[in-house]
Design an enzyme around this catalytic site. Structure first.
Site, PDB file in Angstrom:
ATOM      1  N   TRP A 103       0.791   3.755   0.665  1.00 36.41           N
ATOM      2  CA  TRP A 103      -0.102   4.909   0.870  1.00 36.41           C
ATOM      3  C   TRP A 103       0.671   6.115   1.386  1.00 36.41           C
ATOM      4  O   TRP A 103       0.368   7.249   1.020  1.00 36.41           O
ATOM      5  CB  TRP A 103      -1.247   4.518   1.808  1.00 36.41           C
ATOM      6  CG  TRP A 103      -2.047   3.381   1.237  1.00 36.41           C
ATOM      7  CD1 TRP A 103      -2.131   2.109   1.713  1.00 36.41           C
ATOM      8  CD2 TRP A 103      -2.819   3.393   0.034  1.00 36.41           C
ATOM      9  NE1 TRP A 103      -2.915   1.340   0.897  1.00 36.41           N
ATOM     10  CE2 TRP A 103      -3.355   2.095  -0.144  1.00 36.41           C
ATOM     11  CE3 TRP A 103      -3.115   4.380  -0.911  1.00 36.41           C
ATOM     12  CZ2 TRP A 103      -4.166   1.762  -1.229  1.00 36.41           C
ATOM     13  CZ3 TRP A 103      -3.925   4.044  -1.997  1.00 36.41           C
ATOM     14  CH2 TRP A 103      -4.438   2.757  -2.147  1.00 36.41           C
ATOM     15  N   ASP A 173      -2.799   9.115   8.846  1.00 30.46           N
ATOM     16  CA  ASP A 173      -3.776   8.392   8.046  1.00 30.46           C
ATOM     17  C   ASP A 173      -4.102   7.119   8.810  1.00 30.46           C
ATOM     18  O   ASP A 173      -3.282   6.206   8.904  1.00 30.46           O
ATOM     19  CB  ASP A 173      -3.173   8.072   6.668  1.00 30.46           C
ATOM     20  CG  ASP A 173      -4.101   7.249   5.795  1.00 30.46           C
ATOM     21  OD1 ASP A 173      -5.206   6.879   6.254  1.00 30.46           O
ATOM     22  OD2 ASP A 173      -3.718   6.966   4.640  1.00 30.46           O
ATOM     23  N   LYS A 197     -13.391   0.546   6.025  1.00 31.68           N
ATOM     24  CA  LYS A 197     -12.717  -0.601   6.642  1.00 31.68           C
ATOM     25  C   LYS A 197     -13.266  -0.878   8.035  1.00 31.68           C
ATOM     26  O   LYS A 197     -13.663  -1.994   8.336  1.00 31.68           O
ATOM     27  CB  LYS A 197     -11.212  -0.361   6.675  1.00 31.68           C
ATOM     28  CG  LYS A 197     -10.621  -0.138   5.273  1.00 31.68           C
ATOM     29  CD  LYS A 197      -9.170   0.257   5.306  1.00 31.68           C
ATOM     30  CE  LYS A 197      -8.665   0.727   3.963  1.00 31.68           C
ATOM     31  NZ  LYS A 197      -8.574  -0.321   2.944  1.00 31.68           N
TER      32      LYS A 197
END
Length: 362
Positions: A103, A173, A197
């Site tokens: 990511w 992030d 999540k």
């Protein structure tokens, strides 16, 4: 009631059962309105209350200072990969990116459209088994920002402490570990996270941004991609994901009912230890991917020593009611995602299954 699955999905992932049951009760007639929250105008007084409650509770749970805005956006973390450099990285500027997994690589790639991203550190040569040492992170005082990914879902690594970037804004992030442990928000210029999540269902992206950065941001960009557009309108510039925000608020209430973020963190440590102990006590039958000091409390990645046995392990686990244990398609292996809402009982059941499978096949 049907037996609940042992849900170890990496995202969308487990939601607290109490929250789901409350949403079920309120689904058709929300607060005696004669409507579902999903049918209600985002300009209505009832939704406005829901919306502001969620913002206020996130600020409270994370002790977010007054000089920060909380935004509810759409497009997931992937859109943030673009919005961040679009707002804060000029064509003649550099921004430092710490590469710790897939990511962060994607975020780095998007920044190239707007300025010059540079690698502040990387552990790619070690198959992303660890987080870079803080001493190895290189950045310049002139950088637009320093970007990190706090938890790496694919590789199962997590930052235990964050770099000190002084006057350079630290951007993180936190999609896969937000609200899983206490943090000092004041260390960051901007935090972003997809909700699916730890915060709620997919569709909402949370951004926590320091107000002075809003004033410095690039003005010559499309309206919907300006953070200031959403800050100025309390995230109601256009129709927001209303049901997702409602659910996010209910998840935050659940976190508060469990004793807040510090209590959730202790529970997460206990859950992860149950599974890591099964790996560590297996005499090599199970092999963890991440180095011990970088292990994630959210995503536990491991291999079964024999490839054919690994396939059998995953097949038998699925038959036994365990969901989402396959590793990411890019790396294979096994992964148990133990986000906030995953109960301890699910982790203990997985441990018991792992131990029994090993005993049967050694």
């Amino acid at each position: 009631m049907t037996q609940r699955a042992y849900n170890f999905n990496a995202g969308p992932s487990a939601l607290p059962l109490e929250v789901l049951e409350k949403a079920q009760q309120q689904l058709v007639n929300f607060r005696d309105s004669g409507m579902s929250i999903m049918e209600m105008s985002h300009r209505s007084a009832i939704f406005d209350e829901v919306h502001n409650e969620a913002i206020a509770l996130l600020k409270k749970l994370y002790a977010i200072p007054e000089n920060y805005e909380v935004l509810f956006l759409q497009g997931g973390a992937s859109l943030q990969f673009t919005m961040i450099p679009m707002n804060f990285l000029q064509a003649d500027q550099k921004a430092s990116y710490v590469l710790s997994g897939s990511w962060s690589e994607k975020a780095f790639k998007e920044a190239k459209f707007f300025g010059t991203p540079v690698e502040a550190a990387s552990t790619k040569e070690n198959q992303y088994r660890n987080i870079p040492a803080l001493a190895n992170i290189q950045f310049n005082e002139e950088d637009a920002y320093v970007h990190i990914t706090s938890n790496n879902t694919i590789y199962g690594t997590q930052w235990k402490e964050f770099p000190e970037t002084k006057n350079v804004p630290l951007v993180a992030d936190m999609s896969s570990d937000i609200l899983s442990k206490p943090i000092d928000v004041s260390k960051f210029g901007l935090i972003y996270a997809g909700a699916q999540k730890n915060l709620g269902p997919s569709g909402v992206t949370v951004v926590i941004i320091r107000k002075d950065l809003l004033e410095k941001a690039n003005k010559n960009i499309p309206t919907m991609l300006k953070y200031s557009t959403h800050a100025d309108s309390n995230s109601l510039y256009n129709t927001p994901p209303t049901f997702g925000i409602y659910m996010l608020g209910e998840v935050l209430k659940w976190v508060e009912s469990k004793g807040g973020v510090a209590a959730i963190a202790k529970h997460n440590e206990l859950k992860a230890k149950v599974i890591y102990d099964a790996i560590d006590n297996s005499n090599g039958f199970y092999k963890g991917h991440a180095t011990t000091e970088s292990r994630s409390l959210m995503n536990i990645t491991f291999r079964v020593a024999d490839e054919e046995l690994e396939k059998q392990f995953l097949a038998e686990a699925k038959a036994a009611g365990f969901v989402g244990l396959n590793g990411h398609r890019s790396v294979g292996g096994c992964r148990a995602s133990t986000y906030n809402a995953v109960p301890l009982e699910a982790c203990e059941a997985l441990r018991d299954f792992m131990v029994a499978f090993q005993q049967k096949h050694q």
